[in-house]
Scaffold this active site. Structure first.
Site, short mmCIF file in Angstrom:
data_model
loop_
_atom_site.label_atom_id
_atom_site.label_comp_id
_atom_site.label_asym_id
_atom_site.label_seq_id
_atom_site.Cartn_x
_atom_site.Cartn_y
_atom_site.Cartn_z
N ASN A 132 -12.44 4.69 -2.34
CA ASN A 132 -11.54 3.49 -1.90
C ASN A 132 -12.28 2.72 -0.95
O ASN A 132 -12.10 2.74 0.07
CB ASN A 132 -10.16 3.99 -1.63
CG ASN A 132 -9.25 2.61 -1.30
OD1 ASN A 132 -9.67 1.66 -1.40
ND2 ASN A 132 -7.95 2.93 -1.33
N ARG A 172 -10.18 -11.08 -3.59
CA ARG A 172 -10.06 -9.65 -3.76
C ARG A 172 -10.44 -9.32 -5.48
O ARG A 172 -10.69 -8.17 -5.86
CB ARG A 172 -8.63 -9.06 -3.53
CG ARG A 172 -8.22 -9.19 -2.00
CD ARG A 172 -7.18 -8.43 -1.71
NE ARG A 172 -6.69 -8.95 -0.71
CZ ARG A 172 -6.94 -8.22 0.46
NH1 ARG A 172 -7.75 -7.31 0.46
NH2 ARG A 172 -6.48 -8.66 1.66
N ASP A 229 -25.78 -0.33 -3.25
CA ASP A 229 -26.98 0.09 -3.36
C ASP A 229 -27.13 1.68 -3.02
O ASP A 229 -27.87 2.53 -3.61
CB ASP A 229 -28.00 -0.47 -2.49
CG ASP A 229 -28.13 -2.06 -3.08
OD1 ASP A 229 -28.06 -2.14 -4.03
OD2 ASP A 229 -28.58 -2.57 -2.29
N HIS A 288 -8.19 1.77 -5.85
CA HIS A 288 -7.46 0.80 -5.00
C HIS A 288 -5.95 1.15 -5.05
O HIS A 288 -5.48 1.42 -6.20
CB HIS A 288 -7.80 -0.60 -5.46
CG HIS A 288 -9.31 -1.05 -5.29
ND1 HIS A 288 -9.83 -1.33 -4.05
CD2 HIS A 288 -10.00 -0.97 -6.29
CE1 HIS A 288 -10.89 -1.32 -4.22
NE2 HIS A 288 -11.38 -1.38 -5.80
N LEU A 289 -5.27 1.27 -4.16
CA LEU A 289 -3.85 1.53 -4.02
C LEU A 289 -3.12 0.18 -4.60
O LEU A 289 -2.05 0.47 -5.36
CB LEU A 289 -3.18 1.60 -2.71
CG LEU A 289 -4.04 2.89 -1.88
CD1 LEU A 289 -3.65 2.89 -0.34
CD2 LEU A 289 -3.18 4.27 -2.49
N SER A 290 -3.54 -0.86 -4.34
CA SER A 290 -2.77 -2.16 -4.86
C SER A 290 -3.46 -2.55 -6.16
O SER A 290 -4.76 -2.29 -6.25
CB SER A 290 -2.81 -2.99 -3.63
OG SER A 290 -3.94 -3.66 -3.54
N HIS A 305 -15.43 -5.97 -1.80
CA HIS A 305 -15.73 -7.54 -2.05
C HIS A 305 -17.03 -7.77 -1.30
O HIS A 305 -17.16 -9.28 -1.45
CB HIS A 305 -14.65 -8.33 -1.91
CG HIS A 305 -13.14 -7.86 -2.08
ND1 HIS A 305 -12.84 -7.46 -3.28
CD2 HIS A 305 -12.14 -7.03 -1.19
CE1 HIS A 305 -11.59 -6.86 -3.35
NE2 HIS A 305 -11.26 -6.63 -2.01
N TYR A 346 0.68 -1.17 -0.11
CA TYR A 346 -0.08 0.18 0.00
C TYR A 346 1.01 1.25 0.05
O TYR A 346 0.27 2.44 0.05
CB TYR A 346 -1.02 -0.09 1.39
CG TYR A 346 -1.80 -1.35 1.31
CD1 TYR A 346 -3.04 -1.37 0.24
CD2 TYR A 346 -1.73 -2.05 2.23
CE1 TYR A 346 -3.61 -2.48 0.30
CE2 TYR A 346 -2.71 -3.36 2.06
CZ TYR A 346 -3.80 -3.43 1.16
OH TYR A 346 -4.60 -4.40 1.29
#
Length: 150
Positions: free
Chosen positions: A77, A114, A90, A103-105, A83, A26
């Site tokens: 993020n 993931r 919603d 997403h950082l990764s 997930h 991260y």
């Protein structure tokens, strides 16, 4: 641009631990450092930027609901809620505010669980694997799209 665009940045669970949490995945920047950099960039783009982080799903949902009719774009993020959270999906659908998932990764290069996102198919775009720069790219894209539509 005469009026300021209002962009909300949402960060999900465990992102408050950035800087010390698995820096090899991260990065070494803290969430405060990322948000401060983004705020500086937003000011230069004449954007009003709000930030909210929570480890609680309901709090993120409440903040999304509060954004209705006041926010032009959301950068989110969702972290692990990516997930698992039909409820955040919603909420985003309910307010009809365009959003970019960040997403950082690179979640697709990680564990199979993931790889699925409850948000990606309804997002205006998805940025993953580019580290903290992903927030800047998302902000620039949101401003460009808002400018083109106003």
């Amino acid at each position: 641009m005469a009026d300021k665009f209002h962009i909300l940045v949402l960060n999900g669970p465990n992102l408050n631990m950035l800087g010390t949490r698995e820096p090899e995945k991260y990065g070494s920047l803290t969430l405060s450092e990322i948000v401060n950099r983004l705020s500086t960039e937003a000011t230069s783009l004449n954007v009003e930027l709000d930030h909210f982080q929570s480890n609680a799903e309901y709090a993120i949902i409440d903040r999304i609901h509060q954004a209705k009719d006041t926010v032009d774009y959301i950068l989110i993020n969702p972290a692990a809620f990516t997930h698992t959270s039909v409820a955040i999906r919603d909420a985003l659908l309910a307010v009809s505010i365009p959003f970019i998932e960040i997403h950082l990764s690179n979640v697709h290069a990680r564990e199979p669980f993931r790889h699925h996102s409850y948000l990606s198919d309804i997002a205006a775009g998805v940025i993953c694997g580019l580290g903290a720069d992903g927030y800047s790219y998302a902000l620039q894209t949101a401003v460009k799209r808002l400018s083109q539509s106003h």
